[in-house]
Scaffold this motif. Structure first.
Motif, PDB file in Angstrom:
ATOM      1  N   VAL A 203       0.848  -1.187   0.000  1.00 48.62           N
ATOM      2  CA  VAL A 203       0.000   0.000   0.000  1.00 48.62           C
ATOM      3  C   VAL A 203       0.891   1.247   0.000  1.00 48.62           C
ATOM      4  O   VAL A 203       2.055   1.192   0.387  1.00 48.62           O
ATOM      5  CB  VAL A 203      -0.944   0.054   1.233  1.00 48.62           C
ATOM      6  CG1 VAL A 203      -1.865  -1.147   1.260  1.00 48.62           C
ATOM      7  CG2 VAL A 203      -0.163   0.172   2.536  1.00 48.62           C
ATOM      8  N   PHE A 204       0.336   2.338  -0.473  1.00 46.48           N
ATOM      9  CA  PHE A 204       1.004   3.636  -0.425  1.00 46.48           C
ATOM     10  C   PHE A 204      -0.032   4.623   0.071  1.00 46.48           C
ATOM     11  O   PHE A 204      -1.233   4.376  -0.011  1.00 46.48           O
ATOM     12  CB  PHE A 204       1.504   4.040  -1.814  1.00 46.48           C
ATOM     13  CG  PHE A 204       2.406   3.006  -2.413  1.00 46.48           C
ATOM     14  CD1 PHE A 204       3.741   2.968  -2.075  1.00 46.48           C
ATOM     15  CD2 PHE A 204       1.906   2.034  -3.278  1.00 46.48           C
ATOM     16  CE1 PHE A 204       4.585   1.988  -2.594  1.00 46.48           C
ATOM     17  CE2 PHE A 204       2.727   1.049  -3.800  1.00 46.48           C
ATOM     18  CZ  PHE A 204       4.068   1.028  -3.462  1.00 46.48           C
ATOM     19  N   GLY A 205       0.431   5.760   0.600  1.00 48.91           N
ATOM     20  CA  GLY A 205      -0.553   6.710   1.083  1.00 48.91           C
ATOM     21  C   GLY A 205       0.129   7.922   1.686  1.00 48.91           C
ATOM     22  O   GLY A 205       1.314   8.181   1.435  1.00 48.91           O
ATOM     23  N   VAL A 206      -0.628   8.654   2.494  1.00 49.19           N
ATOM     24  CA  VAL A 206      -0.031   9.724   3.290  1.00 49.19           C
ATOM     25  C   VAL A 206       0.596   8.990   4.482  1.00 49.19           C
ATOM     26  O   VAL A 206      -0.130   8.341   5.252  1.00 49.19           O
ATOM     27  CB  VAL A 206      -1.102  10.730   3.746  1.00 49.19           C
ATOM     28  CG1 VAL A 206      -0.504  11.765   4.690  1.00 49.19           C
ATOM     29  CG2 VAL A 206      -1.754  11.368   2.534  1.00 49.19           C
ATOM     30  N   PRO A 207       1.950   9.035   4.624  1.00 56.35           N
ATOM     31  CA  PRO A 207       2.601   8.134   5.582  1.00 56.35           C
ATOM     32  C   PRO A 207       1.980   8.156   6.983  1.00 56.35           C
ATOM     33  O   PRO A 207       1.728   7.098   7.558  1.00 56.35           O
ATOM     34  CB  PRO A 207       4.052   8.634   5.595  1.00 56.35           C
ATOM     35  CG  PRO A 207       4.248   9.227   4.241  1.00 56.35           C
ATOM     36  CD  PRO A 207       2.925   9.815   3.845  1.00 56.35           C
ATOM     37  N   ASP A 208       1.702   9.343   7.497  1.00 57.23           N
ATOM     38  CA  ASP A 208       1.201   9.390   8.877  1.00 57.23           C
ATOM     39  C   ASP A 208      -0.196   8.775   8.981  1.00 57.23           C
ATOM     40  O   ASP A 208      -0.526   8.128   9.977  1.00 57.23           O
ATOM     41  CB  ASP A 208       1.203  10.840   9.390  1.00 57.23           C
ATOM     42  CG  ASP A 208       1.075  10.866  10.908  1.00 57.23           C
ATOM     43  OD1 ASP A 208       1.803  10.099  11.580  1.00 57.23           O
ATOM     44  OD2 ASP A 208       0.225  11.615  11.425  1.00 57.23           O
ATOM     45  N   GLU A 209      -1.003   8.970   7.923  1.00 53.02           N
ATOM     46  CA  GLU A 209      -2.348   8.362   7.915  1.00 53.02           C
ATOM     47  C   GLU A 209      -2.263   6.845   7.906  1.00 53.02           C
ATOM     48  O   GLU A 209      -2.941   6.162   8.669  1.00 53.02           O
ATOM     49  CB  GLU A 209      -3.044   8.753   6.608  1.00 53.02           C
ATOM     50  CG  GLU A 209      -4.056   9.849   6.710  1.00 53.02           C
ATOM     51  CD  GLU A 209      -4.612  10.140   5.307  1.00 53.02           C
ATOM     52  OE1 GLU A 209      -4.488  11.310   4.940  1.00 53.02           O
ATOM     53  OE2 GLU A 209      -5.124   9.251   4.603  1.00 53.02           O
ATOM     54  N   VAL A 210      -1.387   6.335   7.025  1.00 56.66           N
ATOM     55  CA  VAL A 210      -1.290   4.879   6.869  1.00 56.66           C
ATOM     56  C   VAL A 210      -0.769   4.249   8.159  1.00 56.66           C
ATOM     57  O   VAL A 210      -1.320   3.268   8.662  1.00 56.66           O
ATOM     58  CB  VAL A 210      -0.361   4.505   5.688  1.00 56.66           C
ATOM     59  CG1 VAL A 210      -0.222   2.991   5.570  1.00 56.66           C
ATOM     60  CG2 VAL A 210      -0.884   5.084   4.397  1.00 56.66           C
ATOM     61  N   SER A 211       0.305   4.834   8.720  1.00 52.86           N
ATOM     62  CA  SER A 211       0.880   4.198   9.910  1.00 52.86           C
ATOM     63  C   SER A 211      -0.077   4.279  11.086  1.00 52.86           C
ATOM     64  O   SER A 211      -0.237   3.313  11.831  1.00 52.86           O
ATOM     65  CB  SER A 211       2.247   4.790  10.239  1.00 52.86           C
ATOM     66  OG  SER A 211       2.193   6.181  10.288  1.00 52.86           O
ATOM     67  N   ARG A 212      -0.778   5.395  11.264  1.00 57.71           N
ATOM     68  CA  ARG A 212      -1.743   5.489  12.373  1.00 57.71           C
ATOM     69  C   ARG A 212      -2.846   4.444  12.203  1.00 57.71           C
ATOM     70  O   ARG A 212      -3.255   3.792  13.155  1.00 57.71           O
ATOM     71  CB  ARG A 212      -2.376   6.887  12.431  1.00 57.71           C
ATOM     72  CG  ARG A 212      -1.500   7.910  13.103  1.00 57.71           C
ATOM     73  CD  ARG A 212      -2.177   9.275  13.173  1.00 57.71           C
ATOM     74  NE  ARG A 212      -1.209  10.287  13.542  1.00 57.71           N
ATOM     75  CZ  ARG A 212      -0.812  10.524  14.796  1.00 57.71           C
ATOM     76  NH1 ARG A 212      -1.317   9.845  15.794  1.00 57.71           N
ATOM     77  NH2 ARG A 212       0.097  11.455  15.044  1.00 57.71           N
TER      78      ARG A 212
END
Ligand code: NAD
Length: 475
Positions: A203-212
């Motif tokens: 997956v890819f995304g806005v890093p902080d969104e994905v990790s949270r």
């Protein structure tokens, strides 16, 4: 070569479009856009989590033979696809093709090593009286959320996938949005070798969104992160909320101790190549050159000469030795760190400038007599800058090496055997190279101490970090 299509790889499905946000991937050698990367939304991440649970339930029951077949098959495919993989990595990250080919072969070595290790995930039976039985077994920890940065676009995903798959875990990989095609190509090798699509997803995304999102889910049992110490500390706190297991590969500030009795030509040839590899964007890059005063002038002169000879150019050109920096953020960081050092009294011996207006090129740089209070002496530069200072004796050199809270890689150059052992024992680091810059290998743990993180990747330790221990006692 055409740049491949980009997508999210969830439960074996390639997903893109559908109104998802996108991120523009650029070629660092030209600054030109390569493609738009779709970014995961919350529903995508929930789908990946559900699949990762199913994938784990299935893969934990796989036999060592099945795991080895997938890992060896993926390694074979990487050999076959070496040129294609290397070209993708160079296009999106900038490093030279020669370096990108080595990355492919690092993955091949690692996957083949793990294919052997899966047969050696032993437990033990404890000594007990007749009629009683106590066993200790190793079990896969569970679905892993893995975050891989852009500096080794092929090697970092390989590290994040190989060990958990060998251990019987499933993985949701979020590789860097700057280098998605390399990560997708590595996952594809595993899938083409027979790995079910719910066992390894990308997956890819806005890093902080994905990790949270991923770290808030009870499905995820372990987090593996490679990146900066500041982001690592933030993610470790999120993982702690749910007591998740962690492996943290964070930054470094590689001290290099060079004594006057070292083989100076070998040291210089090795260290200059090591410094400018991947334009210095390497966590184990040699950075603080701590030189015994009797050898200082000779070392500095030799280093400057060699740094000036490093050919900088598009990584895809056969005569380039150093490619561009991976993104514009690193150029800004170089300007800030070098400017601050010079303002505080450091001598700029060569380099220190951007090259041209297209792409993110920077000159191989040498700073001498850099004061300890310069930001670059304390913050990981992650760029093509060598900091070369003179110290009176061994005690002063060790004190400087251990001054910072980082402890990833350290290098010692001396022909005195007693000193080699003494210094290697005293330096706080996860890896020490003595008269060499080779401090890794598929069979050897790669990791740091203190602010450089904890846990290790590669070697038997890499799989062990994906296993939990269970003791069963029968009365
Ligand atoms: P950064 O710290 O913002 O990002 C580093 C990596 O972490 C990237 O891949 C990014 O996508 C990821 N990341 C950032 N925030 C995240 C979050 N909240 N959740 C999950 N992942 C997240 O910095 P950057 O500008 O990309 O790189 C600069 C610094 O990062 C360097 O100075 C270096 O110290 C460090 N870095 C270290 C390594 C390494 O191998 N240890 C690799 C790349 C970058």
């Amino acid at each position: 070569m055409a740049y491949p299509d980009l997508y999210l790889l969830i439960d074996g499905q390639r997903l893109s479009g559908g109104g998802r946000r996108t991120h523009k991937v650029v070629n660092p050698a030209t600054g030109a856009a390569l493609a738009d990367l779709p970014l995961a939304d919350a529903a995508d991440l929930d789908a990946a989590l559900a699949a990762a649970q199913r994938g784990f339930d299935r893969w934990r029951e796989s036999t060592p033979h099945e795991r080895a077949t997938v890992l060896q098959g993926a390694a074979r495919l990487m050999v076959e696809r070496q040129e294609e993989l290397a070209r993708i990595a160079t296009l999106e990250q900038g490093k030279t093709l020669a370096e990108a080919r080595i990355e492919v072969m690092m993955n091949v070595g690692l996957f083949n090593f793990y294919a052997g290790e899966v047969f050696r995930l032993y437990g033990r039976a404890l000594v007990r009286p007749a009629g009683q039985r106590s066993t200790v077994t190793k079990e896969p920890v569970g679905p892993v959320a893995a975050f891989a940065p852009w500096n080794f676009p092929l090697g970092n995903p390989g590290r994040k996938l190989g060990a958990p798959i060998a251990a019987g875990c499933s993985v949701i990989l979020k590789a860097a949005e700057e280098t998605p095609a390399s990560a997708l190509a590595i996952v594809q090798c595993l899938i083409d070798a027979g790995l079910p699509g719910d066992v390894a997803q990308a997956v890819f995304g806005v890093p902080d969104e994905v990790s949270r999102h991923l770290l808030a889910s009870p499905v995820i049992r372990k987090m593996s992160f490679t990146g900066s110490t500041s982001v690592g500390k933030h993610l470790a706190k999120l993982a702690a909320e749910d007591c998740k297991r962690t492996t943290m590969e964070l930054g470094g500030h590689g001290p290099v101790l060079v004594f006057a009795d070292a083989d100076m030509d070998k040291a210089l040839d090795t260290l200059v190549a090591g410094k400018y590899r991947n334009a210095g964007q390497v966590c184990v890059s040699p950075t603080r050159f701590i030189i015994e005063s009797a050898a200082y002038d000779r070392f500095l002169t030799g280093f400057i000469e060699r740094a000036k000879a490093v050919r900088v150019g598009d990584g895809a050109a056969t005569d380039s030795v150093m490619g561009p920096m991976a993104n514009a953020r690193r150029l800004d960081a170089m300007d800030r760190l070098i400017g601050d050092a010079v303002a505080k009294g450091a001598r700029l011996q060569t380099g220190g400038e951007r090259i041209g207006n297209a792409g993110f090129f920077f000159t191989p740089t040498v700073l001498a007599a850099v004061p300890t209070d310069a930001a670059i002496m304390n913050e990981e530069p992650f760029g093509p800058v060598a900091l070369i200072n003179s110290y009176a004796d061994e005690a002063a050199m060790i004190a400087e090496a251990n001054r910072l809270p980082y402890g990833l890689a350290a290098y010692v150059w001396t022909s005195d055997a007693a000193r080699q052992r003494r210094v290697a024992r005293t330096i706080e680091a996860g890896m020490v190279g003595i008269n060499t810059a080779m401090i890794g290998g598929s069979d050897s743990p790669f990791g740091g101490v203190r602010w450089s993180g904890h846990g290790a990747e590669d070697g038997p330790e890499g799989i062990d970090a994906c296993l939990v221990t269970k003791a069963v006692h029968e009365g």
